[in-house]
Design an enzyme around this catalytic site. Structure first.
Site, PDB file in Angstrom:
ATOM      1  CB  ALA A   1       6.435  18.804  -1.328  1.00  0.00           C
TER       2      ALA A   1
ATOM      3  N   GLY B   1      10.307  22.427  -0.569  1.00  0.00           N
ATOM      4  CA  GLY B   1       9.547  23.115  -1.623  1.00  0.00           C
ATOM      5  C   GLY B   1       9.200  24.537  -1.232  1.00  0.00           C
TER       6      GLY B   1
ATOM      7  CD  GLU C   1      12.687  22.770  -4.341  1.00  0.00           C
ATOM      8  OE1 GLU C   1      13.362  22.233  -5.250  1.00  0.00           O
ATOM      9  OE2 GLU C   1      11.760  22.183  -3.744  1.00  0.00           O
TER      10      GLU C   1
ATOM     11  CD  GLU D   1      14.019  19.338  -0.321  1.00  0.00           C
ATOM     12  OE1 GLU D   1      13.240  20.166  -0.840  1.00  0.00           O
ATOM     13  OE2 GLU D   1      15.013  19.695   0.344  1.00  0.00           O
TER      14      GLU D   1
HETATM   15  N1  T1G Z   1       4.108  17.525   4.728  1.00  0.00           N
HETATM   16  C1  T1G Z   1       3.042  17.022   5.421  1.00  0.00           C
HETATM   17  N2  T1G Z   1       2.858  17.148   6.773  1.00  0.00           N
HETATM   18  C2  T1G Z   1       3.802  17.824   7.433  1.00  0.00           C
HETATM   19  C3  T1G Z   1       4.951  18.373   6.795  1.00  0.00           C
HETATM   20  C4  T1G Z   1       5.076  18.212   5.377  1.00  0.00           C
HETATM   21  N3  T1G Z   1       6.103  18.714   4.690  1.00  0.00           N
HETATM   22  N4  T1G Z   1       5.710  18.967   7.734  1.00  0.00           N
HETATM   23  C5  T1G Z   1       5.056  18.804   8.915  1.00  0.00           C
HETATM   24  N5  T1G Z   1       3.926  18.116   8.740  1.00  0.00           N
HETATM   25  C6  T1G Z   1       2.927  17.776   9.769  1.00  0.00           C
HETATM   26  C7  T1G Z   1       3.449  16.778  10.811  1.00  0.00           C
HETATM   27  O1  T1G Z   1       3.267  15.462  10.373  1.00  0.00           O
HETATM   28  C8  T1G Z   1       2.576  17.110  12.007  1.00  0.00           C
HETATM   29  O2  T1G Z   1       1.326  16.517  11.774  1.00  0.00           O
HETATM   30  C9  T1G Z   1       2.396  18.626  11.902  1.00  0.00           C
HETATM   31  O3  T1G Z   1       2.675  18.950  10.523  1.00  0.00           O
HETATM   32  C10 T1G Z   1       3.340  19.394  12.773  1.00  0.00           C
HETATM   33  O4  T1G Z   1       4.662  18.947  12.505  1.00  0.00           O
HETATM   34  C11 T1G Z   1       9.646  19.144  -3.841  1.00  0.00           C
HETATM   35  C12 T1G Z   1      10.452  17.078  -2.138  1.00  0.00           C
HETATM   36  C13 T1G Z   1       8.160  22.159   9.873  1.00  0.00           C
HETATM   37  C14 T1G Z   1      10.097  21.977  11.365  1.00  0.00           C
HETATM   38  O5  T1G Z   1      11.155  17.961   5.304  1.00  0.00           O
HETATM   39  O6  T1G Z   1      10.654  19.414   9.686  1.00  0.00           O
HETATM   40  O7  T1G Z   1       9.533  19.768  -0.053  1.00  0.00           O
HETATM   41  O8  T1G Z   1       1.327  14.896  13.602  1.00  0.00           O
HETATM   42  O9  T1G Z   1       5.091  17.942  14.785  1.00  0.00           O
HETATM   43  O10 T1G Z   1       7.987  20.079  15.641  1.00  0.00           O
HETATM   44  O11 T1G Z   1      11.685  19.720  -3.086  1.00  0.00           O
HETATM   45  O12 T1G Z   1       7.419  19.493  10.820  1.00  0.00           O
HETATM   46  O13 T1G Z   1       0.236  17.102  13.904  1.00  0.00           O
HETATM   47  O14 T1G Z   1      -0.755  15.409  12.302  1.00  0.00           O
HETATM   48  O15 T1G Z   1       6.963  18.252  13.106  1.00  0.00           O
HETATM   49  O16 T1G Z   1       6.893  22.293  15.108  1.00  0.00           O
HETATM   50  C15 T1G Z   1      10.569  19.046   2.890  1.00  0.00           C
HETATM   51  C16 T1G Z   1       9.277  18.589   7.394  1.00  0.00           C
HETATM   52  C17 T1G Z   1       9.476  18.191   2.336  1.00  0.00           C
HETATM   53  C18 T1G Z   1      10.013  19.596   6.598  1.00  0.00           C
HETATM   54  C19 T1G Z   1       7.759  21.813  12.284  1.00  0.00           C
HETATM   55  N6  T1G Z   1      10.159  19.574   4.174  1.00  0.00           N
HETATM   56  N7  T1G Z   1       8.678  19.164   8.593  1.00  0.00           N
HETATM   57  O17 T1G Z   1       8.191  21.044  13.356  1.00  0.00           O
HETATM   58  O18 T1G Z   1       5.906  20.236  14.227  1.00  0.00           O
HETATM   59  S1  T1G Z   1       9.993  17.442   0.829  1.00  0.00           S
HETATM   60  C20 T1G Z   1      10.498  18.961   5.306  1.00  0.00           C
HETATM   61  C21 T1G Z   1       9.455  19.499   9.666  1.00  0.00           C
HETATM   62  C22 T1G Z   1       9.957  18.706  -0.315  1.00  0.00           C
HETATM   63  C23 T1G Z   1      10.426  19.469  -2.631  1.00  0.00           C
HETATM   64  C24 T1G Z   1      10.552  18.394  -1.647  1.00  0.00           C
HETATM   65  C25 T1G Z   1       8.726  19.967  10.887  1.00  0.00           C
HETATM   66  C26 T1G Z   1       8.692  21.500  11.054  1.00  0.00           C
HETATM   67  P1  T1G Z   1       0.519  15.951  12.959  1.00  0.00           P
HETATM   68  P2  T1G Z   1       5.716  18.733  13.710  1.00  0.00           P
HETATM   69  P3  T1G Z   1       7.267  20.946  14.692  1.00  0.00           P
END
Ligand code: T1G
Length: 693
Positions: free
Chosen positions: A62, A101, A104, A124
């Protein structure tokens, strides 16, 4: 531009998400998915659907930024249900990462195909949340309750091969993903849709949940979302799919609004923002780093060498003392063998790293290295002598870095003819484990050297945070104030184990007294002996100085603030120390009294906040969140509180200021005069989070 598009390839509709950088499920993406699936469903010429993503990854979850705003329709659970309800078979084609998400959505599809190098997970819990789009009900149906609990409580991703073994996905490919997905989609037209919601959950004994609950109590003490993940997983066995999803939704709202999730989300973005440094962008040149020399084969030097080798660099370890060099080289090998034993790396990876490792008995061996990291004794004279020699032997353009944790980087640079090539790279012990790298910018450090250091941090899989040059930079400068209050509280009657218990219950990884013993009380003592600007206060670090002068250095001598039996690391209260503190308090005329837990927390944590405000005022940090990243990744500050300044914001800066004023009246202005920035924010109802770039 619509981030979701639809195109038919023969009898297969292909829905593509293109929402860089990580195809997060923002509102426009959710809306686009609904529209495209409606269109694909209505297209009579299409018999199957492929969902795929453009760019470097499948859906990484998400859009975390949206969690600070009111939820907008369509809600993700409804998008997943819509996909699953499609009357034609839907194939998810996964590459890069399928997280949160994103996984999911993939579990809402009827079939899952993944590129061999992709990883899949529900992280999450790392954001203080739980899967909120039916993941807690779908994953147990695919991989079983125990595996699902493991994945959701750790938040760690699994590889495509492991996902295939677990039943999470149906196919793995190393070939071009879209053609593979199209042919797989054609293959499943006949069998048709296969809905995860219809799968039964294989019941498990209550012992499984009891074990998980015990693990949460041990590993996730005081955290909010793990218990809710467990309850949702229990419901996947005890209730029907829709009831489970409804409960999951309630739990998700509770977690989303929790201060813990706010803190963890703050930490997520703060770490990414730390890489943004004024004057540095993609165009800024960086210097080539392939070979690194580490000077000083002690614990830090060996850890730094291990970290650089693991990251793929050629490393030479130098020490003036032959025996020390052999000990250091053995430490490096032991660190790798430890990694193999814990399954962190393979034997082959260890051997490949050690192939690139050499010891260097002499400075003249360093004439061709690209970067030198000095990790010798924390003494200015010794460091300046080392840098003068490096200036003599190293090639022009080599970067000369010091791992000093407190000393003046500019003064060290002046020992060379090339201060523009000198920078501070402050690693944290153990250097091959701790994620933080404090990058200290000297007054003359050139921009390309700074950009190269930020690049190096990424390659070392560290969080690089830039700090200006002052005593102790960001972390240790603030630690001085935090430690000061601990020392004063000891004199005023709070027992070391009581202070440590209160602060660890509050969330600190370790109490200040246990940390002192781990780091070695002699280290802090020598640094204080070198300082000329300490407060003229006989109580200042008095107990720590006395213990060091008695040779009680902590774990390494079996006695410090605590005593340790037979090499164990378990801190045991020591009546001798209690007597020493009581007698010294009497000698200094410090009355001892009962001290509340609140006072301990407020004095120690607000000491961090006030010094953090001064660090910002002095321009040592670009933004408040950088300070939070330093404390969360380098000093065991609870990640779910986001960091000291984020904690001040959630508590309310006005409230913090009011308490600091009270402490100023009670304990005096020398330690508690509120910094101007704190006063201003309190009066203007401001937030540290809005300070800086
Ligand atoms: N939402 C918004 N921005 C995100 C994002 C996300 N989920 N994931 C990454 N970014 C942005 C980050 O801020 C950065 O921005 C750019 O993307 C590159 O990220 C309903 C509740 C995917 C492994 O927890 O673990 O889904 O600084 O520098 O090292 O159940 O990003 O360039 O402007 O980290 O190559 C669950 C979170 C969400 C994964 C890539 N998902 N992301 O790593 O690049 S909750 C996560 C990561 C959810 C549902 C629930 C990593 C990555 P900027 P980066 P990277």
């Amino acid at each position: 531009m619509n981030p979701v598009s639809l195109k038919r390839h023969g009898a297969v509709s292909v829905i593509t998400i293109d929402n860089p950088p990580v195809n997060a499920l923002s509102q426009p993406v959710r809306e686009g998915l609904i529209d495209c699936f409606d269109a694909a469903e209505a297209d009579r010429a299409s018999s199957a659907v492929v969902l795929i993503c453009a760019g470097r990854t499948f859906i990484a979850g998400a859009d975390i930024r949206e969690f600070d705003c009111p939820p907008e329709e369509p809600h993700l659970p409804d998008v997943v249900s819509r996909i699953e309800a499609t009357a034609k078979p839907v194939v998810a084609a996964i590459h890069g990462t399928a997280l949160g998400g994103g996984l999911e959505v993939a579990m809402g599809c009827h079939y899952r195909l993944a590129d061999r190098d992709s990883t899949l997970g529900l992280p999450e819990v790392k954001l203080g949340l739980l899967p909120g789009a039916s993941g807690t009900q779908r994953l147990p149906r695919l991989v079983g309750v125990e595996r699902a609990l493991e994945m959701m409580l750790s938040g760690e991703p699994v590889t495509a091969d492991a996902a295939l073994d677990a039943g999470l996905i149906d196919k793995v490919t190393a070939k071009d993903l879209l053609p593979e997905a199209l042919s797989y989609a054609r293959e499943v037209i006949k069998p048709g849709p296969r809905r995860v919601r219809d799968l039964a959950v294989v019941p498990v004994s209550d012992a499984v949940f009891a074990t998980a609950r015990k693990r949460i109590a041990e590993k996730a003490r005081g955290l909010f979302s793990p218990e809710r993940i467990l309850r949702a997983a229990e419901l996947s066995v005890q209730a029907g799919f829709d009831d489970g999803v409804a409960a999951e939704r309630r739990f998700f709202q509770e977690c989303r609004e929790s201060p813990q999730s706010q803190g963890l989300r703050h930490a997520f973005f703060a770490e990414r923002n730390a890489a943004r440094v004024p004057g540095i962008d993609k165009e800024t040149p960086v210097r080539k780093i392939e070979s690194i020399a580490v000077i000083g084969a002690g614990t830090m030097g060996a850890g730094i060498a291990c970290n650089c080798l693991t990251a793929g660099f050629r490393v030479r370890l130098l020490d003036k003392d032959e025996a020390g060099l052999l000990r250091g080289a053995a430490t490096v090998r032991n660190l790798f063998e430890g990694g193999v034993a814990r399954g962190k790396i393979t034997e082959r990876e260890m051997e490949a790293s050690l192939q690139r490792f050499q010891t260097a008995p002499d400075f003249s061996d360093l004439s061709d290295v690209d970067l030198v990291i000095e990790a010798v004794f924390e003494n200015m004279a010794i460091k300046k002598e080392v840098f003068a020699r490096l200036d003599h032997v190293c090639r022009q353009g080599a970067i000369l870095a010091t791992n000093t944790s407190t000393l003046d980087v500019d003064e060290i640079a002046q020992a060379t003819s090339r201060p523009q090539d000198v920078i501070g790279l402050h690693f944290f012990s153990p250097a091959h484990v701790m994620r933080l790298l404090e990058i200290v910018r000297g007054a003359r450090t050139s921009v390309d050297v700074l950009a190269t250091a930020l690049n190096l941090a990424r390659k070392l899989r560290k969080v690089g945070v830039v700090a200006g040059n002052c005593f102790g930079f960001v972390g240790n400068r603030m630690l001085y104030s935090y430690g000061r209050e601990n020392q004063l509280l000891l004199l005023e009657g709070a027992a070391p184990e009581y202070i440590d218990r209160v602060l660890t219950d509050w969330g600190m990884a370790m109490g200040p007294n246990a940390v002192g013993d781990l780091a070695g009380l002699d280290v802090g003592y020598k640094v204080r002996q070198e300082r000329k600007d300490l407060p003229d206060d006989p109580r200042f670090y008095r107990i720590a100085d006395m213990l060091a002068e008695l040779g009680r250095f902590g774990q390494k001598t079996g006695q410090g603030m605590y005593r340790y039996v037979d090499g164990s690391r378990e801190p045991l209260p020591d009546p001798e120390v209690k007597t020493l503190i009581r007698d010294e308090a009497r000698r200094l005329g410090v009355p001892q009294r009962a001290i509340s837990e609140t006072e301990i927390i407020e004095r120690c944590i607000y000491a961090l906040v006030t010094e953090g405000a001064r660090v910002l005022e002095d321009g040592i940090s670009h933004r408040a969140s950088d300070i939070d990243v330093v404390w969360v990744n380098g000093y065991g500050f609870p990640r779910h509180r986001g960091g000291p300044l984020n904690f001040a914001d959630t508590t309310g800066v006005k409230e913090v200021y009011r308490t600091v004023r009270k402490f100023e009246q009670r304990f005096g202005p020398e330690y508690w005069r509120p910094p101007e920035l704190l006063r201003k924010l309190a009066e203007e109802n401001g937030r540290f989070g809005d300070i800086g770039l």
